[in-house]
Scaffold this motif. Structure first.
Motif, PDB file in Angstrom:
ATOM      1  N   SER A 108       0.801  -1.224   0.000  1.00 59.74           N
ATOM      2  CA  SER A 108       0.000   0.000   0.000  1.00 59.74           C
ATOM      3  C   SER A 108       0.833   1.273   0.000  1.00 59.74           C
ATOM      4  N   ARG A 109       2.177   1.126  -0.014  1.00 63.77           N
ATOM      5  CA  ARG A 109       3.016   2.317   0.083  1.00 63.77           C
ATOM      6  C   ARG A 109       4.379   2.064  -0.554  1.00 63.77           C
ATOM      7  N   ALA A 110       4.911   3.090  -1.203  1.00 63.92           N
ATOM      8  CA  ALA A 110       6.278   3.051  -1.723  1.00 63.92           C
ATOM      9  C   ALA A 110       7.058   4.192  -1.086  1.00 63.92           C
ATOM     10  N   LEU A 111       8.328   3.932  -0.762  1.00 65.32           N
ATOM     11  CA  LEU A 111       9.154   4.942  -0.117  1.00 65.32           C
ATOM     12  C   LEU A 111      10.580   4.845  -0.655  1.00 65.32           C
ATOM     13  N   PHE A 112      11.056   5.949  -1.249  1.00 67.58           N
ATOM     14  CA  PHE A 112      12.384   5.994  -1.860  1.00 67.58           C
ATOM     15  C   PHE A 112      13.168   7.182  -1.304  1.00 67.58           C
ATOM     16  N   TYR A 113      14.512   7.067  -1.342  1.00 74.27           N
ATOM     17  CA  TYR A 113      15.373   8.115  -0.797  1.00 74.27           C
ATOM     18  C   TYR A 113      16.395   8.598  -1.826  1.00 74.27           C
ATOM     19  N   LEU A 114      16.780   9.862  -1.649  1.00 74.05           N
ATOM     20  CA  LEU A 114      17.832  10.468  -2.463  1.00 74.05           C
ATOM     21  C   LEU A 114      18.671  11.379  -1.582  1.00 74.05           C
TER      22      LEU A 114
ATOM     23  N   ASP B 228       7.453   9.641  -0.845  1.00 78.51           N
ATOM     24  CA  ASP B 228       6.479   8.752  -0.211  1.00 78.51           C
ATOM     25  C   ASP B 228       5.233   8.695  -1.099  1.00 78.51           C
ATOM     26  N   VAL B 229       4.883   7.490  -1.560  1.00 79.50           N
ATOM     27  CA  VAL B 229       3.708   7.319  -2.421  1.00 79.50           C
ATOM     28  C   VAL B 229       2.728   6.364  -1.740  1.00 79.50           C
ATOM     29  N   PRO B 230       1.680   6.872  -1.090  1.00 79.98           N
ATOM     30  CA  PRO B 230       0.642   6.010  -0.519  1.00 79.98           C
ATOM     31  C   PRO B 230      -0.319   5.576  -1.628  1.00 79.98           C
ATOM     32  N   TYR B 231      -0.288   4.311  -1.982  1.00 80.71           N
ATOM     33  CA  TYR B 231      -1.112   3.837  -3.097  1.00 80.71           C
ATOM     34  C   TYR B 231      -2.607   3.993  -2.824  1.00 80.71           C
ATOM     35  N   TRP B 232      -2.999   3.961  -1.549  1.00 84.77           N
ATOM     36  CA  TRP B 232      -4.420   4.065  -1.228  1.00 84.77           C
ATOM     37  C   TRP B 232      -4.992   5.422  -1.619  1.00 84.77           C
ATOM     38  N   GLN B 233      -4.135   6.429  -1.794  1.00 82.03           N
ATOM     39  CA  GLN B 233      -4.637   7.751  -2.161  1.00 82.03           C
ATOM     40  C   GLN B 233      -5.137   7.814  -3.608  1.00 82.03           C
ATOM     41  N   ARG B 234      -4.957   6.722  -4.351  1.00 81.24           N
ATOM     42  CA  ARG B 234      -5.482   6.688  -5.716  1.00 81.24           C
ATOM     43  C   ARG B 234      -6.993   6.896  -5.755  1.00 81.24           C
ATOM     44  N   VAL B 235      -7.674   6.392  -4.728  1.00 81.85           N
ATOM     45  CA  VAL B 235      -9.134   6.495  -4.706  1.00 81.85           C
ATOM     46  C   VAL B 235      -9.581   7.930  -4.447  1.00 81.85           C
ATOM     47  N   LEU B 236      -8.666   8.793  -4.022  1.00 83.57           N
ATOM     48  CA  LEU B 236      -9.018  10.178  -3.710  1.00 83.57           C
ATOM     49  C   LEU B 236      -8.724  11.139  -4.858  1.00 83.57           C
ATOM     50  N   THR B 237      -8.159  10.638  -5.965  1.00 78.30           N
ATOM     51  CA  THR B 237      -7.846  11.491  -7.107  1.00 78.30           C
ATOM     52  C   THR B 237      -8.745  11.140  -8.277  1.00 78.30           C
TER      53      THR B 237
END
Length: 212
Positions: free
Chosen positions: A26-32, A47-56
């Motif tokens: 349900s979430r992706a997290l990457f660093y730079l 930070d990409v919360p996949y569950w927020q897809r339903v809100l867009t």
């Protein structure tokens, strides 16, 4: 290069939450890590919360950018965040991300480092520790998707050939492979699993992995 059609909005300064094991799907997290103009290291987190897809409206969700652990900006996906020396590009797919890269002002691109606890991080560690088995799994995923697409195409052609005007012009067609509803469901499950596995490696093909 990603063209960001969405306006980047300022963050609220909240702290980045630690990645939890139950968030792998349900979430992706990457660093730079980059160096600012003063020579000081700066750590960015995407930070990409996949569950927020339903809100867009478009179902692509949002990406949140953290700077040294504080919420710095956010944007609907796809997103292109300007940072020191370049841009962080984030592009979604139906099963995850197909791009989370840092592109320098000179045009060089490199993938951000996934959190070790995330699905992407665990897959990357598995690739490092078991490279041969990792390649075999990747090849299996590709084979499953190729097979799924081929079988779907055969069924589509058979259905189209059953339409009278098409049959009169091109003739009928019977697929050499007849799958039951149960087998079709199993095929769809296997294809989805393979697509998720490829997404954890940020591998994407418009034909095999679906539209972004």
């Amino acid at each position: 290069m990603v063209r960001n059609p969405h306006q980047i909005k300022a963050g609220n300064g909240r702290s980045l939450k630690r990645f939890r094991p139950w968030q792998m799907l349900s979430r992706a997290l990457f660093y730079l890590s980059v160096t600012n103009g003063e020579g000081r290291p700066v750590v960015y987190a995407v930070d990409v919360p996949y569950w927020q897809r339903v809100l867009t409206d478009d179902g692509h969700g949002k990406a949140h950018l953290y700077r040294d652990g504080e919420h710095h900006a956010h944007s609907k996906l796809p997103a292109a965040f300007p940072v020191e020396g370049g841009t962080i590009e984030v592009v979604p797919t139906s099963f995850g991300l197909k791009r989370c890269h840092y592109v320098t002002e000179e045009g060089a691109a490199s993938r951000l480092v996934p959190d070790e606890r995330s699905a992407e991080g665990r897959r990357a560690r598995f690739d490092r520790e078991h490279p041969v088995l990792s390649r075999l799994i990747g090849a299996l995923s590709l084979t499953v998707l190729f097979t799924s697409v081929a079988l779907i195409v055969l069924q589509i052609v058979e259905a189209l050939a059953a339409v009278p005007p098409v049959a009169e012009r091109l003739g009928t067609f019977t697929s050499p492979i007849d799958l039951s509803i149960g087998l079709n469901s199993l095929l769809a499950l296997c294809a989805s699993t393979a697509a998720v596995e490829r997404a954890t490696r940020l591998r994407w093909n418009p034909l095999l992995d679906g539209s972004a």
